[in-house]
Design a protein around this motif. Structure first.
Motif, mmCIF file in Angstrom:
data_model
loop_
_atom_site.group_PDB
_atom_site.id
_atom_site.type_symbol
_atom_site.label_atom_id
_atom_site.label_comp_id
_atom_site.label_asym_id
_atom_site.label_seq_id
_atom_site.Cartn_x
_atom_site.Cartn_y
_atom_site.Cartn_z
ATOM 1 N N VAL A 262 0.820 -1.343 0.005
ATOM 2 C CA VAL A 262 0.069 -0.085 -0.073
ATOM 3 C C VAL A 262 1.001 1.340 0.034
ATOM 4 C CG1 VAL A 262 -1.707 1.410 1.228
ATOM 5 C CG2 VAL A 262 -1.876 -1.072 1.182
ATOM 6 N N CYS A 263 0.751 1.922 -0.993
ATOM 7 C CA CYS A 263 1.756 3.084 -1.045
ATOM 8 C C CYS A 263 1.531 4.230 0.249
ATOM 9 C CB CYS A 263 1.533 3.768 -2.445
ATOM 10 S SG CYS A 263 2.580 5.277 -2.632
ATOM 11 N N ARG A 264 2.504 4.538 0.696
ATOM 12 C CA ARG A 264 2.523 5.610 1.625
ATOM 13 C C ARG A 264 1.841 7.123 1.170
ATOM 14 N NH1 ARG A 264 5.044 4.964 6.375
ATOM 15 N NH2 ARG A 264 3.916 6.294 7.011
ATOM 16 N N HIS A 265 1.720 6.978 -0.005
ATOM 17 C CA HIS A 265 1.370 8.295 -0.495
ATOM 18 C C HIS A 265 -0.285 8.165 -0.431
ATOM 19 C CE1 HIS A 265 0.343 11.490 -3.932
ATOM 20 N NE2 HIS A 265 0.637 12.037 -2.928
ATOM 21 N N ARG A 266 -0.853 7.581 -1.423
ATOM 22 C CA ARG A 266 -2.383 7.455 -1.569
ATOM 23 C C ARG A 266 -2.731 6.143 -1.564
ATOM 24 N NH1 ARG A 266 -2.765 12.883 -3.017
ATOM 25 N NH2 ARG A 266 -3.615 12.669 -4.923
ATOM 26 N N GLY A 267 -1.980 5.043 -1.290
ATOM 27 C CA GLY A 267 -2.717 3.814 -1.004
ATOM 28 C C GLY A 267 -2.745 3.063 -2.348
ATOM 29 N N MET A 268 -2.139 3.283 -3.480
ATOM 30 C CA MET A 268 -1.907 2.370 -4.744
ATOM 31 C C MET A 268 -1.176 1.235 -4.173
ATOM 32 S SD MET A 268 -2.884 2.139 -7.587
ATOM 33 C CE MET A 268 -2.137 0.487 -9.043
ATOM 34 N N LEU B 176 8.004 0.971 -8.147
ATOM 35 C CA LEU B 176 7.648 2.135 -8.653
ATOM 36 C C LEU B 176 6.046 2.209 -8.505
ATOM 37 C CD1 LEU B 176 8.251 5.037 -9.633
ATOM 38 C CD2 LEU B 176 8.318 3.928 -12.185
ATOM 39 N N CYS B 177 5.646 3.405 -7.773
ATOM 40 C CA CYS B 177 3.849 3.346 -7.624
ATOM 41 C C CYS B 177 3.550 3.856 -8.986
ATOM 42 C CB CYS B 177 3.546 4.211 -6.488
ATOM 43 S SG CYS B 177 1.765 4.479 -6.288
ATOM 44 N N SER B 178 2.495 3.151 -9.614
ATOM 45 C CA SER B 178 1.825 3.738 -11.020
ATOM 46 C C SER B 178 1.126 4.881 -10.782
ATOM 47 C CB SER B 178 1.358 2.615 -11.425
ATOM 48 O OG SER B 178 0.108 2.385 -10.735
ATOM 49 N N TYR B 179 0.877 5.367 -9.564
ATOM 50 C CA TYR B 179 -0.114 6.726 -9.539
ATOM 51 C C TYR B 179 0.674 7.886 -9.714
ATOM 52 C CZ TYR B 179 -4.533 8.897 -8.252
ATOM 53 O OH TYR B 179 -5.925 9.511 -8.393
ATOM 54 N N HIS B 180 1.475 8.261 -8.545
ATOM 55 C CA HIS B 180 2.148 9.474 -8.559
ATOM 56 C C HIS B 180 3.663 9.212 -8.724
ATOM 57 C CE1 HIS B 180 -1.596 9.976 -6.427
ATOM 58 N NE2 HIS B 180 -1.493 11.177 -7.189
ATOM 59 N N GLY B 181 4.168 8.152 -8.912
ATOM 60 C CA GLY B 181 5.170 7.654 -8.992
ATOM 61 C C GLY B 181 6.513 7.828 -7.770
HETATM 62 S S1 FES Z 1 -0.204 6.784 -4.419
HETATM 63 FE FE1 FES Z 1 1.553 5.927 -4.783
HETATM 64 S S2 FES Z 1 2.723 7.707 -5.368
HETATM 65 FE FE2 FES Z 1 0.632 8.505 -4.978
#
Ligand code: FES
Ligand code: FES
Ligand code: FES
Ligand code: FE
Ligand code: FE
Ligand code: FE
Lengths: 448, 166, 166, 166, 448, 448
Positions: E102-108, E122-127
């Motif tokens: 779970v991405c620490r940014h926004r959960g992707m 590499l998170c696909s949402y915001h990188g």
């Molecule tokens: S949710 Fe992963 S970078 Fe924003």
């Protein structure tokens, strides 16, 4: 020795928690059967459904089968008694029982076929073996495993069973009311379907699933002649029904306890739908009053509360009159889904050819592919879906006010409250009143 | 006629039929049927292995030409509510097996069907699966459907009604 | 033999096979297999694009004639609970592609299958989709299945067990 | 050319195409298209019986060779997230009907498709059903797809995106 | 500068509302493991399931992978730790970690493949980019967007991790109990599966979904030898098992903490299932007591509470003895559904040919297509469905009374409560006791 | 005579029971929009969703259609107004109405097509007939059945309706706020999409279902320029967007009431995306300030709270600049599913050829098959699923802290709080603040 828990465990009443109490008080406030106002949400609220499963179905006698489906010792069918899976079986002693299809050991379904004939039910999990009377007769390695096992206390749980002219009803063991009391005045009318002659099913029921709340078709068969001219408007134009106002003529009857029937007599002096030979039989089997009514019947739709319906229907088919009798269960399998089981009933003694003909007439008009039924399911599905979509709008109510204030007949030979025009909704009001009474009451001693 | 040709003709017939049904050209579909057509869909049941699971007693369809015509006519009235708006359907026909009969003008054709039925704004579709055992008869230089037995693969049909044909 | 004829024979073989399996005539199905049949269903996996998504290590089936016979025999005993009552199945075979091999008596036949499986009173069915890469061998004037590789289109199978054949 | 031969070639073409798409060989798929291909998927709508239920105005796809190439190229970059990991797909092609045109080098080919799409660890699959009305053109000794009209059987598509081809 | 919330947020205990309190008191009243009475509804109540997700799975060590699945730095597999999606990854430092996917940014979900090898996620949402150790190493346009971002506090959330002879277990960070404590006496028995030799998986696990509550298979592997002669009755008739009472002989052992094992020794003096070469290896790796038991094993089924099972199974196949070892997770994905993940474990040093053979023996008998497993899943599915159908009947209980009152052995070399006949249900009782203790307790400091 | 219940029943506030009260207090404690911390569970909790259906959607003006979809009297489209099924219809009087698609008799959907033209809606169940103004004009057999029926009180329930430059909005009748108040400062920005010229839709909307919570795309369009360089990283490499940091340049604007917009201006001095002829038109229709902004726009994404989004997008396609304008609804159909409806808006007066071109540009990039949209839905679906999997972890929060502490511009010509770099999350914070305010408030007089 392993002792049994009480063979029919005395179920404590489910505690009424806050949420439940709130729901009940909301129902008390919103549902007004006598005024013909029913809020939309009762047709799609999962919580209302949960309450129904606790307070309606375990407190009513429910049809599970027709005796002609299991004529021989060992014959069985598997069915639902409300939510509960049951086996309806004629034991080697010839007696019909309704057994919970749940192994007393660890809950496996002991019978997984729709129908068959068997001396015993062998559980596939650990091999407990039950006679077709429900008696536990085999426990594998009994001595090695249990020392001794009190088999006499571990037979399949048996539901109450009683029957009425071939109709096998079951009920939760705690129900005090007898089937006779439960049916009450409705027996007089049921006779027109099942006592007029010895009836038999033509075979296993059609079964299909419809995304409708169970109350919509139940209420429809109890009460709703008014939808016929519009929903089934194609019928006259196909030459099957005489004309569009056909549905109006006859009697609308609340037989008590929420049971309703609509008897269509058609236009005045129209010929009887019954063959002469049958009429003689009917006359023998029915009281003169019943016979006088049955003679004039063109159609008759009825619901035994909560979800058992009957229909006599007749039409002109290839220039000839043809009638059929169908019986069906609107078995709820979720708040928005029913499994329909629909049988054709025929007089046992009529020629095979006539049975075939009546069955075909049924298939063409009612049932899964029926030209009338098709439109009914489309309506019920959309009403259910709509009611779900306006769940947040408790103010959206359905209207059941037709006939409010009209006077019942004085002179009708059958019991109940009888109205002379079939365009009426007293039966729906009575249906929902009975429904409400059960939900608000404690449902008490009827639960298992 | 060469067997190839026959099989090709049968497939063409069945595909053509599916096309007519899937595009709601029901009157044209009726033209593919013989006058004496027998059209049956018996019940399937869940039975112990070895027991017959097709009912010889009751069914979902038991039709002749006359009743099929009535059904089609009905859907064309202003009151064919069940199929107005119509379902979007697709009849996937496969596993076609053709067999000659004693009558040179008749062939047996078995096929599998998967009927996809979607209505309104639903993202779900009913899938009705089964086999059809057909008898085709040569008429007027083409084939006509003389008999159809439909074996549907559910004991409890998962579709709201059978206001559609198979 | 003409290519048409070959393709027709292959299709007929595959349809016949499906018919036997769908009607629970399992012993007859066994007769369609060679003695040295190799019957495999490797795992599919979710992998980054470009990575192999078929496991070379583990599978759902890894069978020879002997084990297939055992499986069939088992279902015929009184204790084949998993398939008694039997599922209602339908194997839709399509996209058949036939290729010759170096051996004149063997052909490669790839096909797609969609297996519909319904049980009891459920209105839902499991759908198992995939491809089969078959090797057919000519024997006794007909075809036999000598090898089958089944590529199933799920990483997590959505069916209760594989008490059925592909 | 004999009609048999033609139908066989068309089926082979469509099966080959499905195979390429189902195994993610998208660049090879592009080679099956003519330079001037027209590739459309109009909207389906729920309308009263008799009203047109295919939109002449808007669609899910409206492509030419250039845009299809872009789509394929995109999926091949490191940032084609939608299909990386790729879906497991299967395109069941059936009910193929071939028709000659005025141009001896072109044929019309209608077919039904059922596209099965499974992703990740889901036990559910999206099923996309429909018909394709193709125009095939003979080029370099083989067939190429010159035009495709895709009629999808849903008014509301039940799949997360159309990062796949039909 | 953007500061992190606490890297492992201290989860407040979920408030116990009325409904929850009522459920707990109902469980206290209805569930009687020690008496062998378990109400049917615990296998299909969504509320019970919700409680399990809060109080069972975050309070136990749970298996996520086997070390041989990720031998190289960068190797990873994605799994579930209870309900939580995790990446089990060997970092570039060689250390194994269990990272919340779970991405620490926004959960992707930062990793969407089942397995692979990577230096970073590499998170696909915001990188946002994370090293294979979980460390956050890249924030796109960091200066433009955040000024500064405290990357050191935003690594992927790490679960507790520990391993036991190749088995990688994870737990919620708040869990105080160590893996060693958690396994307790079970280690002695686990050794028979995983310490007897260096073990390796043969490949990725079979995975399939079964409409069963997770407790049924877990309990079955812990305790239920009794079902073998009936559920698997076909085996003797196929010549794979010697006879129908085969399953009875051996030991039934509660190893503590709800962990259970059944050791089958077969009929007296039957030959060992192990090749001579392996026996030598086993003897080296195990204690003399363990070795003495393993030598005589014909089969051994076990469950590490709550949902990790093991099996050694042997049979006669084409006239030859063949054995295999399987490990599986009954991963709950809903109150009535599990995703099964099932691995084959083999001794690392045996010839490839033997590995193949053991794997095939597994496939033919257990796993998704296994001739034994097929019937097991059919049972569990039907029991689950039945329990759902009688949800309104709290009085319907399942019976786990076998062996009540029998005396444990005095002399067995291994730990725990040991019974001499495998037809026994002490393990199931212990399993449900542990389950009940966790549900009734506050589950407290173990939650994240 | 049958009287109507109040034509728009005054809905009592739903009672706040314990469970509901607890949820609200938990939200109050967990959700901190101003600090940019949002707990994961709000994206997948069924209870939060239920609350949203009661307190968000009935308390906002919601888009239902564009006027160009129903240009002629009798033209209608069926849509959802929040959860409610409605018909948006231009009556024979030319007036647009939003009618609840629920028969006043017994709840049947009176119109089951997506669009069409009709003089009346005939209910399929009992044949009540409504004019395209909603008026009840026919009750079958009125005299026989009801004696008299107060038709004037039983028209289809009408929602509030208002429009803004072609956009048709509806609201629950009880909502006091006007559309003008509701849109507030957002009107200035909406003008860039819909007042710059007379706009028309190119046809019916694309519709497809995505397993995403509705808030993720809504917030994304309001606020999230930051995802563009990574999620849509393929675009520059395909030559469609100039470069990867392209998305940064421009303005990030909270227009009040939770409405947000991001205006991309691209790199300095890049040429306008608008054809000269259109610019002249725009200048006429907009204020000088609006026009000065629109001229420089390269892209503009916006969300009108709660779930209506707009986008102007431009790119280089086959060497030529091409732009398009799209409008879409993220219609919730469950806590984890939306039905997307997406229209293309074009200037009415441009050549057909240009409309086709802009529509194709749209299809290739956004919408169901769009090369950008594809990756967006993949993200939202995975975030939703992840949030469901960590539901038991209230401590897992999503980060919306970008731009905290940055100063808004002083000099921007448009209203609201304007920031100069598009990598900012003030809009998301404002979106969730509005969301929270509505959930915590009583939602009171807005409900039906
Ligand atoms: S949710 Fe992963 S970078 Fe924003
Ligand atoms: S569950 Fe029936 S014998 Fe055990
Ligand atoms: S529900 Fe519409 S007329 Fe009765
Ligand atoms: Fe009707
Ligand atoms: Fe077993
Ligand atoms: Fe985007």
């Amino acid at each position: 020795m392993v002792k049994a828990e009480a063979p029919f465990p005395n179920r404590e009443k489910l505690p009424v928690n806050d949420r439940r109490a709130q729901l009940i008080s909301r129902l008390r406030q919103d549902v007004h059967p006598a005024e013909g106002q029913i809020p939309a949400y009762i047709f799609s609220s999962p919580e209302v459904y949960e309450l129904e499963m606790e307070r309606i179905f375990p407190c009513c006698w429910l049809l599970v089968a027709h005796e002609s489906e299991i004529p021989e010792p060992g014959d069985y069918v598997t069915r639902s008694l409300g939510p509960y899976p049951v086996i309806v079986v004629r034991g080697e002693d010839g007696k019909i029982r309704i057994l919970l299809n749940v192994c007393r050991h660890r809950g496996m379904r002991v019978c997984r076929a729709d129908s068959g004939n068997t001396a015993d039910f062998l559980c596939s999990y650990h091999g407990f073996n039950y006679k077709n009377t429900g008696e536990l007769i085999g426990v594998p390695f009994e001595k090695d495993s249990y020392g001794a096992f009190d088999k006499s206390q571990h037979g399949l749980l048996a539901m109450k069973v009683d029957s009425y002219h071939g109709l096998i009803f079951g009920a939760a063991p705690g129900l005090e009311e007898s089937l006779d009391q439960f049916l009450g005045g409705m027996k007089w009318y049921l006779d027109l379907y099942v006592k007029r002659a010895e009836m038999t099913v033509t075979g296993p029921p059609q079964r299909w699933a419809v995304q409708s709340n169970w109350k919509l078709p139940s209420e429809n068969f109890a009460s709703d002649a008014y939808h016929v001219p519009n929903t089934h408007a194609c019928m006259p134009s196909l030459g099957l029904f005489p004309n569009i106002s056909y549905a109006k003529f006859g009697y609308h009857i609340h037989a008590g306890n929420g049971h309703g029937i609509g008897i269509g007599t058609g236009v005045a002096d129209s010929p009887t739908i019954w063959p002469e030979t049958l009429l003689q039989q009917f006359e023998k089997n029915l009281s003169p009053e019943q016979f006088s009514i049955l003679k004039t019947v063109k159609n008759a739709h009825a619901t035994v509360f909560p979800n058992l319906s009957f229909l006599i229907s007749s039409m002109t088919y290839e220039g000839q009159p043809i009638y059929h009798t169908t019986m069906r269960l609107w078995q709820p399998v979720g708040y928005d889904t029913i499994e329909v089981a629909s049988w054709v009933l025929v007089e046992k003694d009529i020629p095979e050819e006539s049975k075939k003909k009546t069955q075909r007439a049924y298939i063409h008009t009612f049932g899964s592919s029926g030209m009338l039924e098709q439109d009914d399911t489309e309506n019920w599905i959309n009403v259910t879906e709509n009611s779900r979509r306006v769940l947040q709008l408790p103010g959206v109510t359905f209207n059941y006010q037709m006939g409010l204030g009209r006077k019942p007949m004085d002179s009708f030979p059958g019991p109940g409250e009888v109205y002379e025009c079939k365009f009426h909704e007293a039966n729906a009001r009575a249906f929902y009143q009975r429904w409400l009474d059960l939900l608000l009451g404690d449902g008490g001693d009827a639960s298992i | 006629m060469h067997r190839f040709e026959l099989e090709r003709e049968v497939a063409e017939f069945l595909y053509r039929e599916a096309e007519l049904l899937d595009s709601n050209r029901l009157e044209q579909w009726l033209e593919l049927l013989t006058e004496d057509i027998n059209y049956e869909m018996p019940l399937r049941m869940t039975r112990e292995r070895g027991q017959p699971d097709v009912s010889s007693q009751t069914g979902h369809f038991s039709e002749d030409r006359r009743s099929l015509e009535l059904r089609v006519k009905r859907l064309g009235t202003d009151f064919g509510w069940a199929e107005n708006p119509p379902s979007r359907t697709r009849r996937f026909i496969s596993n076609i097996r053709v067999e000659n009969t004693a009558d040179a003008n008749e062939v047996k054709a078995d096929s599998y069907f998967l009927l996809y039925r979607n209505r309104g704004s639903s993202t779900q579709a009913d899938l009705i699966s089964g086999e059809r055992q057909d008898l085709l008869r040569r008429r007027d230089g083409g084939w006509k459907l003389a008999s159809r037995l439909i074996l549907v693969d559910q004991a409890v049909l998962g579709t709201r009604n059978l206001a559609i044909f198979f």
